[in-house]
Design an enzyme around this catalytic site. Structure first.
Site: not given
Lengths: 204, 423
Positions: B194, B360, B393
């Site tokens: 991320s 995600d 995610h």
């Protein structure tokens, strides 16, 4: 992307055509077996593209540089002459646009190595001639409606296409059903009848 | 005080409800005093952390993308394993938006295990018996590195919004100075997910000769419009809270709890997937047979989100949340290279491993594929795996065996190439 379930006798032939230490892209690298062979035997700088996610993940777990991608749509992302060899083993017949793929291979690589099952093999011919049905053989076990092999060709057909894209055949090997090399000096017609698969080394 | 007492009660009841349905979250908060204790601990960790720190004085100012330079500044870090004699076995972990340096040790505020102990530790894919693993709290954060809760030496008060806006490249520049401090010329690997993945890409782009291998997980080369939109909702929630006091809540002795927890609630939804939410909560009601025709947390998902929001406030600084989200919003690697992402990696010798997850939707696979194609075009060595997972995610923080085996294979192969592992 590799769809032939046959033991990969073409791998040794392909490996014999690759110069040590060269840069190689294997398009349709499956689980990475050929790339691993080329890295260990020929010390190549190898990369791979594979359609199936399972194949990609297995290849990466083996420590290979492989990405998920499609020969028909993703070769355009590679720069011109980025590789010494681009390999397409047992995958050409499964592409949507084989001629375009071959052109791309020769743009990306100085040389292309292409192996494919020969649809002109006598078993295939007799199967269709005598049974009147689409051939299903040990090496090509799919029915017509579920086969990923949507663009079969014969050795003679392939030679025609190399001329159309302006490629030079540097060398070619035909293998019989036992994986043995056919005599080198035989004419194309002989190979086209008795070659179960063929491996071509092409130069642009 | 009345307001904060009420909030505390809300928090406790929500936490208790959440405990009922979320045994695996190991909720320990049962006393009202716990909330204010952790708030004090939180401020303590921001200014005087448990972690070791490196102070960069006036002789080592940090030039920022905004044009100003930051000096002095501090980085707090955790390390695991031993740096070898030629300093070639260092792995830098880059943490995500609300992550911190406590990768593989008990968190000083929450008491929870390290956030990436599934990946980092003895015998794990990032093997601390073999590698020197380093993770620093990012610049602008709130776990000991210089951030908005740190004291501004010019005023003697917390920076609050007087801290210049920090970018991903600024964070990475600061990390590079930390690496210099350790005398490490080249990192064996930089790994992150991320916002951590953004740092990985920035490292590989701006400091390419200092990165042998790069693992960027569940990330992208830019923050999408949709992602900026979610961040803006979060920031507006924080700033709309009257307790925020124009960012000067530390001096006012208030905490913009509601604002930050609403920000976290909205963000948390983006970290999950519809399938995962449905599987976990469905339309199940929370400790009741029927809806109440009111605005209580009737549904389990509401109770869960409220708990996630409130517990986040106990460990995270609201202003730091503004800075972190802004850093991600500004990230656009292609824009730094006239729109050509491939140019960001031109001539790169770094080996890349890109990982995405099918469910995600914050950083969908298409973002990773764009990076992989740019690396192809730049002639870089790249592996790209998409992991089948319905956990959204957040999957990158969870037990995902296929991700571990891909990262393990990649790191072992890179280690062989660098001579850290026998052939």
């Amino acid at each position: 992307m590799s769809v032939n379930t046959n033991a990969r006798v073409d791998f040794e032939v392909i490996a014999s055509l690759v110069k040590p230490g060269s840069r190689v892209l294997d398009v349709g690298c499956g689980d990475g077996e050929l790339l691993e062979l080329l890295q260990s035997a020929k010390n190549v700088d190898g990369r791979g593209v594979e359609l199936s996610q399972k194949g990609v993940n297995e290849s990466v777990a083996r420590g290979l540089s492989v990405i998920q991608g499609d020969a028909d749509s993703d070769l355009k992302y590679y720069p011109d002459s980025g590789f010494d060899y681009v390999i397409l083993s047992q995958t050409l017949q499964a592409t949507r646009n084989p001629k375009n793929v071959l052109t791309e291979l020769l743009r990306i690589g100085e040389r292309a190595i292409v192996s494919f099952p020969n649809f002109g093999h006598w078993r295939v011919r007799t199967s269709l001639a005598l049974n009147g049905r689409m051939p299903v053989t040990k090496d090509l076990p799919y029915s017509w409606y579920d086969t990923p092999n949507i663009h079969f060709c014969t050795i003679s057909d392939f030679v025609d296409m190399t001329r159309e894209v302006g490629a030079e055949v540097e060398s070619a090997v035909a293998l019989n059903a036992l994986g043995q090399r056919l005599g080198f000096n035989m004419p194309w017609g002989f190979w086209n009848l008795f070659g179960q698969q063929a491996v071509f080394l092409l130069k642009r | 005080m009345t307001a904060s007492t009420k909030v505390t009660i809300d928090f406790v009841s929500t936490a208790t409800i959440a405990t009922g349905i979320l045994l695996n979250f190991r909720v320990k908060m049962t006393k009202a005093s716990r909330a204010s204790a952790t708030t004090d601990q939180k401020i303590q960790e921001a200014t005087n952390p448990h972690s070791p720190v490196v102070d960069f004085g006036a002789d080592k100012p940090l030039p920022l993308d905004s044009g100003v330079s930051l000096s002095p500044f501090r980085l707090a870090y955790q390390s695991y394993g031993e740096l070898n004699a030629d300093k070639s076995n260092a792995i830098l972990i880059c943490h995500a938006l609300t992550g911190d340096q406590h990768v593989a040790n008990v968190h000083p505020v929450t008491g929870k295990p390290g956030w990436w102990e599934t990946l980092v530790g003895p015998g794990k894919p990032v093997d601390t018996d073999r590698y020197f693993v380093l993770c620093s709290n990012v610049l602008g954060g709130c776990l000991g590195s210089t951030g908005p809760a740190s004291i501004n030496p010019e005023t003697g008060k917390p920076y609050a919004l007087d801290l210049p806006v920090i970018t991903i490249a600024d964070m990475v520049r600061a990390q590079a100075m930390l690496i210099d401090h350790f005398g490490i010329k080249q990192l064996f690997a930089v790994i992150g997910g991320s916002m951590g993945g953004m740092q990985v890409l920035e490292w590989a782009s701006s400091h390419s000769d200092r990165v042998f291998a790069a693992v960027a997980i569940a990330t992208g080369a830019r923050h999408s419009s949709q992602n900026i939109a979610f961040h803006e909702v979060g920031r507006q929630a924080v700033m709309a809270d009257p307790e925020w006091k124009e960012g000067r809540y530390l001096e006012a002795g208030t905490v913009p709890r509601k604002g930050l927890s609403v920000a976290r609630m909205a963000a948390h939804i983006t970290y999950l997937s519809e399938v995962a939410l449905h599987r976990k909560f469905g339309r199940n009601l929370q400790d009741r047979q029927n809806v109440t025709f009111g605005f209580d947390a009737d549904f389990q998902i509401e109770s869960y989100l409220r708990y996630q929001g409130m517990s986040f406030v106990d460990r995270f600084d609201p202003n730091a949340y503004l800075y972190m989200t802004r850093a991600m919003d500004y990230f656009d690697l292609a824009a730094e290279h006239e729109g050509r992402l491939a140019d960001a990696f031109a001539g790169s010798k770094t080996r890349f491993c890109i990982v995405s997850f099918t469910s995600d939707w914050l950083f969908p696979t298409s973002e990773s594929r764009t990076v992989a194609h740019a690396l192809n075009a730049a002639g870089a060595s790249v592996s790209f795996v998409e992991i089948e997972s319905d956990r959204g995610h957040d999957a990158f923080l969870l037990d995902e065996p296929e991700m571990f085996s891909a990262i393990n294979g990649f790191i072992r192969s890179a280690a062989r190439a660098k001579g850290l592992l026998a052939q």
